[in-house]
Design a protein around this motif. Sequence first.
Motif: not given
Length: 880
Positions: A31-39, A240-242
């Motif tokens: 299962l693919k998940i991005d464990l580090h991103c911001h908004d 966002g775009f990465f």
Amino acid sequence: MNNQSLQSELKSDLDCFLAQQLEKYPRKDLLKIDLHCHDCNSDEPDELIGRILNVPETWIPTQRVVEELELNGCEAITITNHNNARSCYALRDKGADVLTAAEFSCMVPDFNIGIHVLAYGFTPEHEKRLDKLRRNVYAFQEYTCANDIPTIWAHPLYHYAADRMPPMEFFERMLLIFERFEMLNGQRDTWQNMLVKEWIGGVTPEMIQQLAAKYSIDPAMYCRNPYRKALSGGSDSHAGFFAGLTATYLYIPNLAERLKITSRSQLALEAIRKSDMIPCGSHQNSEKLTIAFLDYVCQIALNYRDPGLLRILLHKGKNGDKAIALFASNAFAEMQRHKVTMSFVEIFHNCLLGKSPSMLKKFVVSSSYKPVFEDVVKMAKEHQSGTGIIAEEYYRSIYSINSHLNELLFSRLAKKIAKTKWAKQADAPNIERLIAQVELPSCIRAYTEMRGKGNSGINLEEFLDGLSFPFLASSLLLSAHFTSARVLFNTRPFLKEFSVRLGKYRHSERALWLTDTFEDRNGVSTALQAMLREIKRRNLPVDLLVCSNTLEADDHLIVLKPVCEFQIPFYADQPVRVPNFVELHNLFHEREYDRVICSTEGIMGAMGLYLKHAYSVAASFFIHTDWVMFCRKTLNFDAHNLNRIRRILRSYYGAFDRVFVLNSDQRKWLTGREMNFDESRVCLTAHWADAIFSPVSASKKEAFGINNSQPVMLYVGRVSKEKGVMELPRIFKGVKKLHPNIALAVVGHGPALDELKTELPDAIYLNWVQHEQLPAIYSAANVLVFPSKFDTFSCTVLESLSCGLPVVAYNTKGPKDIIDDGVCGYLANTVEQMIERVAAAILANSSVQIQMRKAAVARAANYDVDKIVEQFMGDVGLNG
């Protein structure tokens, strides 16, 4: 290590590692998940400048990040904002399946170092407690372990320490309290990421036990499974775009069946708790972070509000940080005043997010900016294509945009300079008066509001017309490159030490030597050409870089084509050549340099300081020119303005880690009361004479066109006033009274040549001659007269002695260190003494002359190239 070999090794090893990781588990159960991103809810930046300016880390809406995550293949969603999970709660309230998470800024109290910890699966009540505990990472980790809240140490080799590098004990302690480590961070380069992989990959249960005993720490208090260390990946995207391009595969056995009864977020949390995870992503340098910072600057420009002067002045932080914040505040305010620039910023930001501008925009763009517009549109199309390689394509477009803007800016600048009345040296303004009137208004806007013609004779408003947009846009692009490199490499000294301890991925030790002059007819160029020959002969880890339209690149010589070339009125013999700054920025990284050397105080000197601070490398400056003497002799500065120049030089040279000087007087000056440099930072070096300089059989008839019996006093060098050439008429006339048959030969050219010919019409003028012709000229003469008080060394004096020609020079700077008075030449304190000593050298009997010629050759031999180069390389730290 050859150029680029480290990057090649890193890329190869990363690709191999990621491929091996994928073989650990069945693909259908990942299962693919991005464990580090911001908004936009990451609203308080860790960087002090951002807090002073009162700007958030990003303005990107939550839904936009979710869309990007899904576009890039993420099957489970989480958002890890700084110190809060507001976005996760908001999504959950809307019915979305989201894993609650946040990135907490924690302190390691025993080292006073800040780190970032990613936490998952907590409740609002947990979050309140975690926010209080984050001031002590040990209490934080103990609480998360007790409450089964899995954590990951984010970007472990990027930390927040005040003006120092953490010791290895810090990392050993953290190894005991964390069981998961972010190995693949989308905003860090592969070197840093792979060092994490190598470090964690080498941890064994025995090592954990030894460290636990060493520090009296029970790892079971902080980790559910302290002996199993897992690696994760996350984009760390604020733009966002990465988001989702760097991520983690979570292993969930029988995934398809379990999805029928269990939510993705719950399954993800279960896998993270078990540490059943592998990172996924790709090799990267600084492109992603550069693009991210570029977009961040665009966001600030579009949303900026004045934080207020009192906030800037009273905020915590050093005065330097506040000065940068004040400058940035004025820069953004000025940018917002410029409609063309703001229109570009808005289009650029939207295209990064995949929004193409309207056709109307394309039609109203002027022809000058059409190439820039087309490159911007390419980025939107690339994003829409969904190829997954947007970082590379984005960066190609950004580099092309920068090139177009540079060409536009500097071509316009050159035309405007050419049109100014002082473009010709005869119409040059009084440089001393301009220096005297240099004052910096506290409001930067005041510079752009100056109207009418000042003392420089320039209408500033008219001069700046057409330059504002390309200058502001180019500055924006360069600042993004600088900031990204600064963030990536601010821990470079530690990373180098870390790699040495691991015995893996050691960075090459190689210097880039920058100079504004190399092909020009001056002493600095001659000395650098000699140095390049030695670098080639010994294959030293040094490359020279020069900006030129005529030179060709060679071994250890890098040639960048200038985007602009022009002359300044008070130094017309030396053109100013401007390189593409981003090209130079990238080259420094691509060729893996780890230090910089500068030889000139112009554009390349400024770029040397830029590289020093961008890449956190050591920078050395090689002082060839005595600018205080130049300003006194050539520009006729008074004492007050000479002090201004001295203070400017003290600040400029002080920005380098070390300076090299060519004579003992200059070393005393720099370490004395006026300049106050620490002695350890000032290194004494020297030049040498090439092997071709030795006594040869030479005829005065062939060398000077005169009878062989006629004695010759010789001058060799630049024909300019700071070289003392206007004393030659007086010296020649004085010697002629004592020896009527004497002849004077002048070899060289320069701005004072016509004036000298008027004052001294009966001298022999040979103009500039080829290097190979000089030994015969030196050997044919009777004495070299060197009236300069300006030279920091004087290769001319050393070449003359090497050919057995005695020298008469003033008792100052370089010459007095080289000449043994009365043995191989003479030193004089006045013009009268100069005349006496030249006459004495010519009138001496043949045995004295022979002895002095032998002594000259012996003295020159002391300047041994092997010893000089070896000492220099040792002083710059490259003698290993």
